[in-house]
Every structure is written in structure tokens, then in C-alpha cells.
Scaffold this active site. Structure first.
Site, PDB file in Angstrom:
ATOM      1  N   CYS A 132      39.416  31.901 -35.751  1.00 33.05           N
ATOM      2  CA  CYS A 132      39.034  30.488 -35.674  1.00 33.05           C
ATOM      3  C   CYS A 132      38.389  30.024 -36.977  1.00 33.05           C
ATOM      4  O   CYS A 132      37.234  30.364 -37.254  1.00 33.05           O
ATOM      5  CB  CYS A 132      38.077  30.301 -34.496  1.00 33.05           C
ATOM      6  SG  CYS A 132      37.386  28.643 -34.376  1.00 33.05           S
ATOM      7  N   CYS A 135      35.320  27.793 -36.602  1.00 34.34           N
ATOM      8  CA  CYS A 135      34.103  28.520 -36.235  1.00 34.34           C
ATOM      9  C   CYS A 135      33.540  29.291 -37.429  1.00 34.34           C
ATOM     10  O   CYS A 135      32.331  29.334 -37.628  1.00 34.34           O
ATOM     11  CB  CYS A 135      34.375  29.541 -35.123  1.00 34.34           C
ATOM     12  SG  CYS A 135      35.422  28.977 -33.797  1.00 34.34           S
ATOM     13  N   ASP A 136      34.398  29.936 -38.198  1.00 30.34           N
ATOM     14  CA  ASP A 136      33.929  30.925 -39.186  1.00 30.34           C
ATOM     15  C   ASP A 136      34.209  30.563 -40.638  1.00 30.34           C
ATOM     16  O   ASP A 136      33.750  31.274 -41.540  1.00 30.34           O
ATOM     17  CB  ASP A 136      34.599  32.295 -38.897  1.00 30.34           C
ATOM     18  CG  ASP A 136      34.231  32.810 -37.518  1.00 30.34           C
ATOM     19  OD1 ASP A 136      33.120  32.501 -37.045  1.00 30.34           O
ATOM     20  OD2 ASP A 136      35.053  33.515 -36.909  1.00 30.34           O
TER      21      ASP A 136
END
Ligand code: NAP
Length: 305
Positions: A132, A135-136
């Protein structure tokens, strides 16, 4: 005994539903497949986009979710293998043969990212391997990253990362990208994205964290190594809907068709989190789904629809 609501899945969506169920004084049961370790978010090293908590590990955050929800519902471990409804009551069958009855059901079993299944993938998940970019991605500011895949997710992840990373390599197993033309055009016109097609990634390498990937060309078998810090794998997802087959309406990609209120085509059956057809699959939207589902459950229990 008949529960007011049974929640299948103990990730962010399920735990949020449990919390709201307790506050609504509903008799609720959460069925978790693997206790807390079943939650996808534990594989994220650092969560930095959950409102109000600038930096926390996925494991710590979901542990806090669990701590907050634990006294609001009963919890049990098990795997729901089938659901039927008769005379307004749902019967949930677990893999071990146990049967549980409830007036309503929330399925929050999530979706699993497809894996490349190569050496280093599991070892470096959360240490350079991610599923993701939203997200990261921020952890790879100014660094080099690889995105694996050729669909819309891979292309949008590559575009997202191009604004953060120094260089993004898009590696795909074919020469033609599957993703939409508009994304393809953007990829071509983005200077720091390099498309490498017709290749297979063989291994993700590193010591404590990812430092490179090894791949080969499918036609001439030439081998190559790319020095990268991040490997974003975007080769599709599989929602965990097996227990709903033949019961709830599911879209062409396997996600359950339901709006923000979680209502499916079966009255009294709701879905929350990544299993639901939706645009943004994130912790914050999963948590929101869980709360919305309980509002729908209350409405259903009060009005009978
Ligand atoms: P997808 O369209 O199924 O694409 C998966 C990609 O991964 C394909 O390019 C596939 O290669 C590749 N792949 C699959 N298994 C692989 C393996 N074992 N090794 C290497 N490569 C592998 O999945 P998605 O990109 O996640 O998209 C899912 C749906 O969401 C699509 O409908 C997509 O349009 C939609 N979506 C839309 C947006 C948007 O902004 N509109 C954004 C994201 C997703 P092949 O091409 O060779 O099969």
C-alpha cells in the site's frame, strides 16, 4: 442463545463495530480467525495517516483497537464457513462445526493482497516490502522504489510514489500494461518513473531492510539487479468472501456490493471494511464502516428492515 449481532472479523472494521455495538447495548459476538494477528494492518511497520496518531506501528494501533473494544462484546476464535437465514434468524456455521445464531450479521473479514510468492517477500514485509503506497509511501521520501504489477493499482501507486521518491521503477510481467490509458499516459510523461516490461522479479534482497531486487527478462533471460529501498507489490487483491458465495451480491472483483451503511442485498446482513465495494481501502475507512454498520444494525433491529 440468539445474539443481536455477530461480527465476523477482528480487524479495524470488526473491532470498531464491536465498540459501537457495546455502546448501543447490543448483545454482540466477534468471531476472529486468528485473534489479533489476522488483522492486515499488523504487517504495516508504521502507520502515519491515522488521524490524531501521527506515528504508530500497525500492531500497536490494532492492539489499542482491541483493548478499547474487548469489553464491549464477546470474542471467540473461529472461521465462519457458511451462513444461512431462516425465519429472520441467521445461522453461522464455523469450520469446527459450531453453530451460532444471530438476528444480524456483519462480515468484516477483509481482503488479502495477492503475493508474488518470491524469496524475501515475506521476510521483508514491513521492512521495505509494502502492499500500500498510500500507507507506506512517505517512508521512501527521496529514495528509490519498485512497483510490481501492471493494473490500475500498480499505475496509481507508481504515480503516487513519483511525487515522493527519487526514482520509481514499474516492473510488469508483460510488455503491455493492463491499467487504464489515462494512467499509462501519465506514467509515460512522468520523468522519474521507468517502466520495465516483460520481466519476472526473482528475489527481494537486503540485510535488515530491503536494499535491492533481482529480476530477469522473460525473453532473453538476462538477469539484473535494481538497488531500491521500497518494493510495492500491487498485483490485485482477494476479498475473503467465501462464506457469502450464493448469498450476498458480489461484484466482478469479488467485493460485496454495499453502500456506506453496509447494507447488502440480504436484509440483516451487513459488510464493513475492505470486503466492501468501495474506493478507498484504508484503516480510517474500515473503522468508519464498522461504526456505520452498527447504526444500520440498530435501525434494522428497531424497524425489522
Ligand atoms: P488487476 O487489474 O487485476 O491487475 C493486477 C495486475 O497484477 C495485472 O497487471 C497482472 O498482470 C499483475 N499480476 C497478477 N498476478 C501477478 C503475479 N503473480 N506476478 C506478477 N504480476 C501479476 O488489479 P488492480 O490493479 O488491483 O485493480 C483491481 C480493480 O480496481 C480494477 O478494476 C482497477 O481498474 C480498479 N482500480 C481502479 C483505480 C482507479 O483509480 N480507477 C485504481 C486502482 C484500482 P497481467 O496484466 O499480466 O494479468
Amino acid at each position: 442463545m440468539v445474539y443481536d449481532v455477530v461480527i465476523a472479523g477482528g480487524g479495524a472494521a470488526g473491532l470498531s463495530a464491536a465498540l459501537y455495538a457495546g455502546r448501543a447495548r447490543l448483545k454482540a459476538l466477534v468471531i476472529e480467525k486468528y485473534n489479533i494477528t489476522g488483522s492486515q494492518i499488523i504487517y504495516t511497520n508504521e502507520v502515519d495517516n491515522y488521524l490524531g496518531i501521527p506515528s504508530v506501528s500497525g500492531f500497536e494501533l490494532v492492539s489499542k483497537f482491541k483493548e478499547h473494544a474487548i469489553n464491549e462484546a464477546e470474542f471467540t476464535e473461529g472461521e465462519v464457513s457458511g451462513i444461512t437465514k431462516a425465519d429472520g434468524i441467521f445461522n453461522l456455521k464455523l469450520a469446527d462445526g459450531t453453530e451460532i445464531k444471530s438476528k444480524t450479521v456483519i462480515i468484516a473479514t477483509g481482503a488479502i493482497h495477492n503475493k508474488l510468492g518470491i524469496k524475501g517477500e515475506e521476510e521483508f514485509t514491513g521492512k521495505g516490502v509494502s502492499y500500500c503506497a498510500t500507507c507506506d509511501g512517505a517512508f521512501y521520501k527521496g529514495k528509490n522504489a519498485v512497483v510490481a504489477g501492471g493494473g490500475d493499482t500498480a499505475l496509481s501507486e507508481a504515480l503516487y510514489l513519483s511525487n515522493i521518491c527519487n526514482k520509481v521503477y514499474l516492473l510488469h510481467r508483460r510488455n503491455e500494461l493492463r491499467g487504464s490509458k489515462i494512467y499509462q499516459d501519465k506514467i509515460k510523461s512522468t520523468e522519474n518513473i521507468e517502466f520495465i516490461g516483460n520481466v519476472i522479479i526473482d528475489e527481494i534482497k537486503g540485510e535488515e531492510k530491503v536494499s535491492s531486487i533481482a529480476y530477469h527478462n522473460k525473453t532473453d533471460n538476462t538477469q539484473a539487479v535494481l538497488p531500491v529501498n521500497g518494493v510495492f507489490i500491487a498485483i490485485g487483491m482477494k476479498p475473503d468472501t467465501d462464506m457469502l458465495k450464493g448469498l450476498a451480491d458480489i461484484d466482478g472483483y469479488g467485493y460485496v456490493i454495499a453502500g456506506e451503511d453496509g447494507r447488502t442485498n440480504i436484509s440483516g446482513l451487513f459488510v464493513a471494511g475492505d470486503i466492501r465495494q468501495k474506493k478507498l481501502r484504508q484503516l480510517i475507512t474500515a473503522v468508519s464502516d464498522g461504526a456505520n454498520c452498527i447504526a444500520s444494525v440498530e435501525e434494522y433491529l428497531n424497524k425489522g428492515k
